[in-house]
Design a protein around this motif. Structure first.
Motif, PDB file in Angstrom:
ATOM      1  N   MET A   1      22.708  15.037 -53.349  1.00  0.00           N
ATOM      2  CA  MET A   1      22.159  14.482 -54.770  1.00  0.00           C
ATOM      3  C   MET A   1      22.322  15.949 -55.326  1.00  0.00           C
ATOM      4  SD  MET A   1      20.795  11.644 -55.589  1.00  0.00           S
ATOM      5  CE  MET A   1      19.749  11.908 -56.914  1.00  0.00           C
ATOM      6  N   ARG A   2      21.607  16.900 -54.466  1.00  0.00           N
ATOM      7  CA  ARG A   2      22.142  18.554 -55.229  1.00  0.00           C
ATOM      8  C   ARG A   2      22.949  18.958 -55.439  1.00  0.00           C
ATOM      9  NH1 ARG A   2      20.090  21.406 -50.768  1.00  0.00           N
ATOM     10  NH2 ARG A   2      17.632  21.201 -52.282  1.00  0.00           N
ATOM     11  N   GLU A   3      24.640  18.418 -54.766  1.00  0.00           N
ATOM     12  CA  GLU A   3      25.970  18.233 -55.032  1.00  0.00           C
ATOM     13  C   GLU A   3      26.271  17.942 -56.130  1.00  0.00           C
ATOM     14  OE1 GLU A   3      27.668  17.382 -51.342  1.00  0.00           O
ATOM     15  OE2 GLU A   3      27.874  19.106 -50.324  1.00  0.00           O
ATOM     16  N   LYS A   4      26.021  16.806 -56.548  1.00  0.00           N
ATOM     17  CA  LYS A   4      26.007  15.522 -57.227  1.00  0.00           C
ATOM     18  C   LYS A   4      25.028  16.652 -58.821  1.00  0.00           C
ATOM     19  CE  LYS A   4      26.510  10.766 -55.000  1.00  0.00           C
ATOM     20  NZ  LYS A   4      25.803   9.875 -54.510  1.00  0.00           N
ATOM     21  N   LEU A   5      24.071  16.945 -58.779  1.00  0.00           N
ATOM     22  CA  LEU A   5      23.872  17.865 -59.926  1.00  0.00           C
ATOM     23  C   LEU A   5      24.570  18.962 -60.133  1.00  0.00           C
ATOM     24  CD1 LEU A   5      21.470  17.710 -62.098  1.00  0.00           C
ATOM     25  CD2 LEU A   5      19.994  18.914 -60.248  1.00  0.00           C
ATOM     26  N   GLU A   6      25.062  19.501 -59.181  1.00  0.00           N
ATOM     27  CA  GLU A   6      25.783  20.340 -59.901  1.00  0.00           C
ATOM     28  C   GLU A   6      26.520  20.348 -60.716  1.00  0.00           C
ATOM     29  OE1 GLU A   6      25.114  24.582 -59.333  1.00  0.00           O
ATOM     30  OE2 GLU A   6      23.036  23.328 -58.624  1.00  0.00           O
ATOM     31  N   ALA A   7      27.221  19.235 -59.621  1.00  0.00           N
ATOM     32  CA  ALA A   7      28.873  18.662 -59.986  1.00  0.00           C
ATOM     33  C   ALA A   7      28.701  18.413 -61.721  1.00  0.00           C
ATOM     34  CB  ALA A   7      30.126  17.612 -59.272  1.00  0.00           C
ATOM     35  N   LYS A   8      27.465  17.337 -61.560  1.00  0.00           N
ATOM     36  CA  LYS A   8      27.120  17.342 -63.207  1.00  0.00           C
ATOM     37  C   LYS A   8      26.970  18.497 -64.430  1.00  0.00           C
ATOM     38  CE  LYS A   8      25.551  12.211 -62.698  1.00  0.00           C
ATOM     39  NZ  LYS A   8      24.338  11.744 -62.039  1.00  0.00           N
ATOM     40  N   LYS A   9      25.805  19.345 -63.532  1.00  0.00           N
ATOM     41  CA  LYS A   9      26.272  20.408 -64.789  1.00  0.00           C
ATOM     42  C   LYS A   9      27.569  20.542 -65.192  1.00  0.00           C
ATOM     43  CE  LYS A   9      21.536  21.831 -62.653  1.00  0.00           C
ATOM     44  NZ  LYS A   9      21.495  22.823 -62.497  1.00  0.00           N
ATOM     45  N   LYS A  10      28.731  21.215 -64.247  1.00  0.00           N
ATOM     46  CA  LYS A  10      29.857  21.637 -64.582  1.00  0.00           C
ATOM     47  C   LYS A  10      30.665  20.729 -65.550  1.00  0.00           C
ATOM     48  CE  LYS A  10      30.747  23.806 -59.532  1.00  0.00           C
ATOM     49  NZ  LYS A  10      31.191  23.917 -58.466  1.00  0.00           N
ATOM     50  N   VAL A  11      30.642  19.180 -65.296  1.00  0.00           N
ATOM     51  CA  VAL A  11      31.171  18.517 -66.506  1.00  0.00           C
ATOM     52  C   VAL A  11      30.279  18.771 -67.471  1.00  0.00           C
ATOM     53  CG1 VAL A  11      30.912  15.916 -67.334  1.00  0.00           C
ATOM     54  CG2 VAL A  11      31.785  17.356 -64.120  1.00  0.00           C
TER      55      VAL A  11
END
Length: 279
Positions: A1-11
């Motif tokens: 979930m943390r990795e997905k959150l970081e990816a969404k932040k970058k997007v």
């Protein structure tokens, strides 16, 4: 979930950057569009002013002093000129004389311009031309001696005086200042050449490179009695150049320097034609 959150932040950061760039580009386009709109407004104002001026010009042209009125005034002026030149032709008629005692017209200088006019060149069998009954012959200007026919010399001088007076009158009626002014004196007329005179400004030979240019008026005789043949021949050449100037003014080409009387006849004929009134 943390990795997905970081990816969404970058997007989201990328989308925010793209949105910021798009906003700046839109602002620039808006400014450019504003400039173009202002230009269009100025152009529209100028077009409106130009349209108003065009409408005013159309009203003036259609008015009492419009184009039609100016054309009618010009036509009346041309008719008046035709009448005045007709009086000159009555005063100094140039006619064709055909007979056994035909004489050639002056042939002193080679043609310096293309001969021809709206009426074409003169036929060779047309006969010689006379002005007020006098021939303008070649002999007196080619050979002059003690035993020369003085009456023939006098007749040629008188004929040249007639041509000079006719050219002067026509030039005044057409409002054309002649390139080579005339000093009329019947059979002892002169033509003036305003040639440039170059003289040193000082008598010192070292200053010979400093020259002063001025216009020097030189008179050439349109007669032979007591005159140099070359000067008289040059005077006839200049007189024909005046006729050529008048012909060019009314849109007709000269018949050449060999045809002094023919040029005068063509000048009078063209002015008296119906085409001249309507041009």
């Amino acid at each position: 979930m943390r990795e997905k959150l970081e990816a969404k932040k970058k997007v989201m950061e990328r989308m925010s950057m793209c949105s910021k760039l798009a906003k700046e580009d839109a602002k620039k386009q808006q400014e450019q569009l504003s400039v173009e709109v202002r230009s269009l407004l100025l152009a529209g104002t100028a077009l409106s002013v130009a349209r108003k001026r065009l409408q005013d010009s159309n009203r003036l042209l259609a008015g009492e002093k419009g184009y039609v009125s100016l054309r009618n005034l010009q036509k009346r002026l041309r008719m008046r000129q035709q009448y005045m030149i007709s009086q000159v032709s009555l005063l100094y008629p140039v006619k064709i004389s055909v007979g056994p005692a035909q004489e050639q017209e002056l042939e002193l200088f080679p043609s310096s311009s293309k001969s021809g006019s709206s009426a074409g060149s003169i036929p060779a069998n047309q006969g010689s031309l006379t002005i007020l009954g006098l021939h303008l012959t070649l002999l007196p200007f080619k050979k002059m001696s003690f035993f020369s026919d003085k009456r023939e010399v006098q007749r040629s001088a008188t004929a040249l005086g007639y041509v000079a007076h006719a050219a002067s009158l026509i030039a005044s009626y057409l409002k054309v200042p002649l390139r080579y002014p005339l000093r009329l004196g019947d059979s002892h007329s002169f033509i003036i050449d305003c040639a440039p005179s170059i003289e040193p400004t000082s008598s010192d030979p070292s200053s010979s490179t400093e020259l002063l240019t001025s216009m020097k008026h030189v008179e050439f005789p349109l007669f032979l009695e007591g005159q140099d043949i070359t000067r008289a021949a040059y005077a006839v050449f200049l007189l024909n150049k005046d006729l050529e100037q008048l012909l060019n003014f009314i849109g007709v080409r000269s018949l050449g320097p060999r045809h002094l009387l023919a040029n005068l006849k063509e000048l009078v004929r063209t002015i008296q034609s119906s085409e001249y009134k309507d041009t």
